[in-house]
Design a protein around this motif. Structure first.
Motif, PDB file in Angstrom:
ATOM      1  N   GLY A 367      30.634 -17.697 -62.175  1.00 21.13           N
ATOM      2  CA  GLY A 367      30.826 -16.279 -61.997  1.00 21.13           C
ATOM      3  C   GLY A 367      30.317 -15.716 -60.688  1.00 21.13           C
ATOM      4  O   GLY A 367      30.427 -14.504 -60.459  1.00 21.13           O
ATOM      5  N   ASP A 368      29.763 -16.574 -59.809  1.00 21.76           N
ATOM      6  CA  ASP A 368      29.187 -16.017 -58.582  1.00 21.76           C
ATOM      7  C   ASP A 368      30.194 -15.932 -57.430  1.00 21.76           C
ATOM      8  O   ASP A 368      29.816 -15.539 -56.323  1.00 21.76           O
ATOM      9  CB  ASP A 368      27.933 -16.797 -58.159  1.00 21.76           C
ATOM     10  CG  ASP A 368      28.193 -18.264 -57.852  1.00 21.76           C
ATOM     11  OD1 ASP A 368      29.374 -18.684 -57.865  1.00 21.76           O
ATOM     12  OD2 ASP A 368      27.210 -18.999 -57.609  1.00 21.76           O
ATOM     13  N   VAL A 369      31.447 -16.292 -57.670  1.00 23.71           N
ATOM     14  CA  VAL A 369      32.530 -16.002 -56.722  1.00 23.71           C
ATOM     15  C   VAL A 369      33.465 -15.047 -57.454  1.00 23.71           C
ATOM     16  O   VAL A 369      34.348 -15.465 -58.200  1.00 23.71           O
ATOM     17  CB  VAL A 369      33.267 -17.272 -56.274  1.00 23.71           C
ATOM     18  CG1 VAL A 369      34.340 -16.938 -55.256  1.00 23.71           C
ATOM     19  CG2 VAL A 369      32.278 -18.283 -55.689  1.00 23.71           C
ATOM     20  N   PRO A 370      33.260 -13.738 -57.313  1.00 22.53           N
ATOM     21  CA  PRO A 370      33.878 -12.740 -58.194  1.00 22.53           C
ATOM     22  C   PRO A 370      35.394 -12.820 -58.308  1.00 22.53           C
ATOM     23  O   PRO A 370      35.939 -12.532 -59.374  1.00 22.53           O
ATOM     24  CB  PRO A 370      33.445 -11.405 -57.568  1.00 22.53           C
ATOM     25  CG  PRO A 370      32.193 -11.721 -56.831  1.00 22.53           C
ATOM     26  CD  PRO A 370      32.370 -13.110 -56.320  1.00 22.53           C
ATOM     27  N   GLN A 371      36.092 -13.206 -57.256  1.00 15.22           N
ATOM     28  CA  GLN A 371      37.547 -13.150 -57.300  1.00 15.22           C
ATOM     29  C   GLN A 371      38.152 -14.101 -58.328  1.00 15.22           C
ATOM     30  O   GLN A 371      39.321 -13.971 -58.684  1.00 15.22           O
ATOM     31  CB  GLN A 371      38.126 -13.468 -55.924  1.00 15.22           C
ATOM     32  CG  GLN A 371      37.997 -14.929 -55.501  1.00 15.22           C
ATOM     33  CD  GLN A 371      38.425 -15.167 -54.084  1.00 15.22           C
ATOM     34  OE1 GLN A 371      37.641 -15.015 -53.147  1.00 15.22           O
ATOM     35  NE2 GLN A 371      39.679 -15.526 -53.904  1.00 15.22           N
ATOM     36  N   PHE A 372      37.341 -15.057 -58.857  1.00 18.05           N
ATOM     37  CA  PHE A 372      37.859 -16.005 -59.838  1.00 18.05           C
ATOM     38  C   PHE A 372      37.349 -15.732 -61.252  1.00 18.05           C
ATOM     39  O   PHE A 372      37.668 -16.473 -62.182  1.00 18.05           O
ATOM     40  CB  PHE A 372      37.500 -17.438 -59.424  1.00 18.05           C
ATOM     41  CG  PHE A 372      38.031 -17.818 -58.069  1.00 18.05           C
ATOM     42  CD1 PHE A 372      39.396 -17.845 -57.830  1.00 18.05           C
ATOM     43  CD2 PHE A 372      37.167 -18.128 -57.030  1.00 18.05           C
ATOM     44  CE1 PHE A 372      39.890 -18.184 -56.583  1.00 18.05           C
ATOM     45  CE2 PHE A 372      37.647 -18.466 -55.779  1.00 18.05           C
ATOM     46  CZ  PHE A 372      39.021 -18.503 -55.556  1.00 18.05           C
ATOM     47  N   ASP A 373      36.555 -14.685 -61.420  1.00 15.12           N
ATOM     48  CA  ASP A 373      35.942 -14.411 -62.720  1.00 15.12           C
ATOM     49  C   ASP A 373      36.995 -14.156 -63.803  1.00 15.12           C
ATOM     50  O   ASP A 373      37.880 -13.302 -63.647  1.00 15.12           O
ATOM     51  CB  ASP A 373      35.021 -13.195 -62.636  1.00 15.12           C
ATOM     52  CG  ASP A 373      33.728 -13.507 -61.906  1.00 15.12           C
ATOM     53  OD1 ASP A 373      33.557 -14.663 -61.499  1.00 15.12           O
ATOM     54  OD2 ASP A 373      32.895 -12.586 -61.741  1.00 15.12           O
ATOM     55  N   GLY A 374      36.879 -14.882 -64.902  1.00 18.49           N
ATOM     56  CA  GLY A 374      37.699 -14.611 -66.079  1.00 18.49           C
ATOM     57  C   GLY A 374      39.138 -15.054 -65.989  1.00 18.49           C
ATOM     58  O   GLY A 374      39.941 -14.691 -66.854  1.00 18.49           O
ATOM     59  N   LEU A 375      39.488 -15.852 -64.973  1.00 23.63           N
ATOM     60  CA  LEU A 375      40.867 -16.322 -64.857  1.00 23.63           C
ATOM     61  C   LEU A 375      41.052 -17.591 -65.694  1.00 23.63           C
ATOM     62  O   LEU A 375      40.306 -18.559 -65.519  1.00 23.63           O
ATOM     63  CB  LEU A 375      41.226 -16.617 -63.400  1.00 23.63           C
ATOM     64  CG  LEU A 375      41.044 -15.494 -62.379  1.00 23.63           C
ATOM     65  CD1 LEU A 375      41.490 -15.966 -60.996  1.00 23.63           C
ATOM     66  CD2 LEU A 375      41.829 -14.258 -62.785  1.00 23.63           C
ATOM     67  N   PHE A 376      42.030 -17.567 -66.599  1.00 26.53           N
ATOM     68  CA  PHE A 376      42.321 -18.731 -67.433  1.00 26.53           C
ATOM     69  C   PHE A 376      43.773 -19.144 -67.257  1.00 26.53           C
ATOM     70  O   PHE A 376      44.646 -18.313 -67.010  1.00 26.53           O
ATOM     71  CB  PHE A 376      42.042 -18.425 -68.906  1.00 26.53           C
ATOM     72  CG  PHE A 376      40.581 -18.254 -69.208  1.00 26.53           C
ATOM     73  CD1 PHE A 376      39.792 -19.351 -69.520  1.00 26.53           C
ATOM     74  CD2 PHE A 376      39.986 -17.005 -69.162  1.00 26.53           C
ATOM     75  CE1 PHE A 376      38.442 -19.209 -69.779  1.00 26.53           C
ATOM     76  CE2 PHE A 376      38.635 -16.840 -69.420  1.00 26.53           C
ATOM     77  CZ  PHE A 376      37.862 -17.956 -69.731  1.00 26.53           C
ATOM     78  N   LYS A 377      44.001 -20.424 -67.405  1.00 24.28           N
ATOM     79  CA  LYS A 377      45.341 -20.957 -67.185  1.00 24.28           C
ATOM     80  C   LYS A 377      46.284 -20.557 -68.312  1.00 24.28           C
ATOM     81  O   LYS A 377      45.924 -20.620 -69.491  1.00 24.28           O
ATOM     82  CB  LYS A 377      45.285 -22.480 -67.067  1.00 24.28           C
ATOM     83  CG  LYS A 377      46.593 -23.102 -66.613  1.00 24.28           C
ATOM     84  CD  LYS A 377      46.456 -24.606 -66.467  1.00 24.28           C
ATOM     85  CE  LYS A 377      47.788 -25.202 -66.045  1.00 24.28           C
ATOM     86  NZ  LYS A 377      47.732 -26.678 -66.046  1.00 24.28           N
ATOM     87  N   ALA A 378      47.492 -20.163 -67.942  1.00 21.53           N
ATOM     88  CA  ALA A 378      48.514 -19.799 -68.925  1.00 21.53           C
ATOM     89  C   ALA A 378      49.080 -21.073 -69.547  1.00 21.53           C
ATOM     90  O   ALA A 378      49.680 -21.888 -68.845  1.00 21.53           O
ATOM     91  CB  ALA A 378      49.633 -19.000 -68.256  1.00 21.53           C
ATOM     92  N   PRO A 379      48.903 -21.287 -70.854  1.00 15.26           N
ATOM     93  CA  PRO A 379      49.426 -22.491 -71.486  1.00 15.26           C
ATOM     94  C   PRO A 379      50.927 -22.382 -71.730  1.00 15.26           C
ATOM     95  O   PRO A 379      51.505 -21.286 -71.706  1.00 15.26           O
ATOM     96  CB  PRO A 379      48.670 -22.540 -72.817  1.00 15.26           C
ATOM     97  CG  PRO A 379      48.414 -21.098 -73.128  1.00 15.26           C
ATOM     98  CD  PRO A 379      48.196 -20.414 -71.797  1.00 15.26           C
TER      99      PRO A 379
END
Length: 579
Positions: A367-379
């Motif tokens: 979580g310390d690189v904010p631009q990637f927070d909470g992004l999950f791959k679309a199955p």
């Protein structure tokens, strides 16, 4: 008692019917406490106690299509329950074919979502992601210009491995799954391996098949790490097979398939759902491969129903996630959750492994690189409704928070909508919250430290987003999630359409897969002049394509058009009752 409490009590009563008297006292206490304690804590407590027992490994089913030598070897390894430590878990334990190669237990899905590991008291933090059509995911993650700049590719919910061969190395070593002790760094992306597992392979019933595929002297001339890599490669070969990627659903059997067929005609509800999916509801933006050229070329135009991209949909936490209770550092130093119920899953922002292009998704901690927070791959949405019987409960999203496609569709439609006591609705921005007197329909997003990451946090409708100037078309107001303004009937029609994506309606109609990449990223160096070294060259593709002679099952699924597969429920019965 509030609505959430009543919902949990209802689930508890269902489980009591399944379990009999052995859990009556415990469940009665839980039900009583629901009147007095926080619902989320009690839901977590019950789920943790209930799913503490390991799951049974399913028996290996008959082949659906003819398998090559490599595919058969990979299947044998995939279903081998002796390769965990202690023995008892196989890959198929958490990726069962009768449930779309995801969570196999209806009751665990209903109460928790993430599956228990082979060691009692340990739990994974995420829902098992489905395996079918993952082989078409581009090597990644990498940044594409699609959708205004989106990360695409890689494997797992967080994209922590570039492809299926490196993915297959991980569950064997995960201390909350198959629990083999790794040699090398932890988390073991491309350095860890299990000597114990490699040594077991020399004595398995399929050892001769291993030798026939990888060379008669493979066990004598290869190191443990190389054997481990080859086992992972074989699993990846099986995951690329026509048995896993069948393209045999009602959708494929209809005029919508590629090529168009006339074996199934959509009902009015299914057809309206299809139109909504590719139109008003915006589902195709993340759940269609039509715009991703590498995938479209690999599948010969067939849609895998995912763009293999990453997004923060604003999904809420799952209060029944047993990983919150996986806090025993002394017993499980590598797999414990030191944050307890405060744990936040940052998805791609918790990926410790750099992308193939060197991009770092986190630095010192998740979580310390904010631009990637909470992004999950679309199955892939193919097989999203596959189940062994109508009442079987599946769980959805990375944490299993939703228990039906109806819940998922309602979330997509109304995530950013609140209601008042009169039932009036208003859309709102989660950054500011709903107006006074209105309560959100859904809980807040799990990861919102970087609000601009949350898909359409501004709660625009698709029409409002379409009217924006191009420079305003950002993720936080893209209109694809949260305020779609669908009617209840349109939600139902979308669910009807999703149910047409289940494989097994007709005979498999797979496409050839280029397997030359399978060993590309495996880390072990081959012995000079060895068969393993040859496999890391162009010879691998020809070897993988050789047919083993293993015939397909003669069940209706593999011999007759328009007949669904015969489901065998025997292997899905849980030790503590009906799944």
């Amino acid at each position: 008692m509030d609505e959430n409490s009543r919902m949990i009590c209802h689930k508890v009563m269902k489980v009591m019917c399944w379990q009999g008297s052995s859990l009556l006292v415990f469940l009665s206490v839980i039900m009583a406490e629901l009147y007095f304690g926080p619902v989320d804590v009690l839901a977590q407590t019950f789920a943790t106690a209930y799913v503490s027992k390991p799951l049974p490994a399913p028996a290996q089913p008959p082949n659906v299509v003819p398998l090559s030598t490599g595919e058969q070897l990979g299947k044998d390894i995939f279903y081998d329950a002796t390769l965990s430590n202690p023995e008892g878990y196989s890959c198929a334990t958490c990726h069962n074919p009768q449930t779309g190669f995801t969570g196999p237990s209806s009751s665990v899905n209903s109460l928790a979502g993430p599956m228990p590991g082979v060691i009692p008291g340990r739990f994974g933090r995420r829902n098992p992601q489905s395996i079918p059509y993952a082989t078409y995911s581009p090597r990644g993650p990498y940044l594409t210009s699609a959708e205004g700049g989106t990360y695409v590719g890689g494997i797992f919910w967080d994209g922590r491995t570039p492809d299926t061969a490196t993915q297959a190395r991980m569950p064997f070593l995960d201390q909350n799954e198959m629990a083999n002790e790794p040699v090398g760094p932890y988390p073991p992306h491309a350095g860890g391996f299990s000597p114990l597992l490699a040594q077991k392979l020399t004595n398995r019933p399929y050892a001769k098949l291993f030798e026939s595929f990888f060379g008669q002297d493979v066990f004598q001339t290869s190191k443990d790490e190389q054997i481990y890599d080859l086992a992972a490669a074989a699993v990846a070969v099986y995951e690329a097979s026509g048995e896993i990627n069948q393209f045999s659903s009602k959708y494929d059997a209809s005029t919508n398939g590629v090529p168009p067929m006339h074996l199934y005609t959509f009902t009015p509800s299914e057809e309206n759902g299809r139109v909504l999916f590719f139109g008003k509801a915006q589902c195709f933006e993340c759940h269609s491969s039509a715009k991703l050229d590498p995938v479209r070329q690999a599948t010969h135009g067939k849609d895998t129903f995912t763009m293999y991209c990453y997004a923060n949909l604003g999904a809420p936490k799952n209060p029944g996630n047993p990983f919150y209770a996986n806090t025993n550092r002394g017993a499980n130093p590598q797999g414990c959750n030191s944050l307890g119920a405060q744990f936040i899953d940052y998805g791609l922002g918790a990926n410790p492994n750099p992308a193939p292009d060197g991009t770092k998704f986190m630095d010192a901690q998740p979580g310390d690189v904010p631009q990637f927070d909470g992004l999950f791959k679309a199955p892939s949405l193919r097989n999203v409704d596959q189940r062994p019987y109508p009442g079987f409960v599946r769980s959805y999203m990375h944490n299993g928070v939703f228990k039906s496609l109806e819940e998922v569709m309602h979330f997509y439609n109304k995530r950013s909508v609140a209601t008042n006591a009169s039932g009036q609705e208003v859309a709102f921005d989660w950054r500011t919250g709903p107006p006074a007197g209105y309560a959100p329909i859904f809980p807040p997003p799990e990861s919102m430290e970087f609000p601009a990451n949350v898909q359409n946090i501004a709660a625009l409708t698709p029409a409002q987003f379409a009217a924006l100037p191009p420079d305003r078309g950002t993720i936080d107001n893209n209109g694809q999630v949260g305020n779609l303004q669908l009617t209840p009937q349109e939600e139902a029609d979308l669910v009807s359409f999703l149910k047409t994506l289940t494989d097994g309606y007709m005979r498999p109609n797979p496409v050839p897969v280029d397997l030359s990449f399978i060993l590309k990223d495996l880390p072990s160096p081959p012995t000079s002049g060895s068969f393993v070294e040859e496999l890391k060259t162009e010879k691998f593709f020809q070897l993988a394509a050789q047919t083993s002679g293993n015939p397909p099952d003669s069940s209706p699924a593999s011999t007759n058009i328009l007949k669904p597969p015969v489901m065998n429920l025997t292997n899905l019965l849980m030790p503590h009752g009906l799944p």
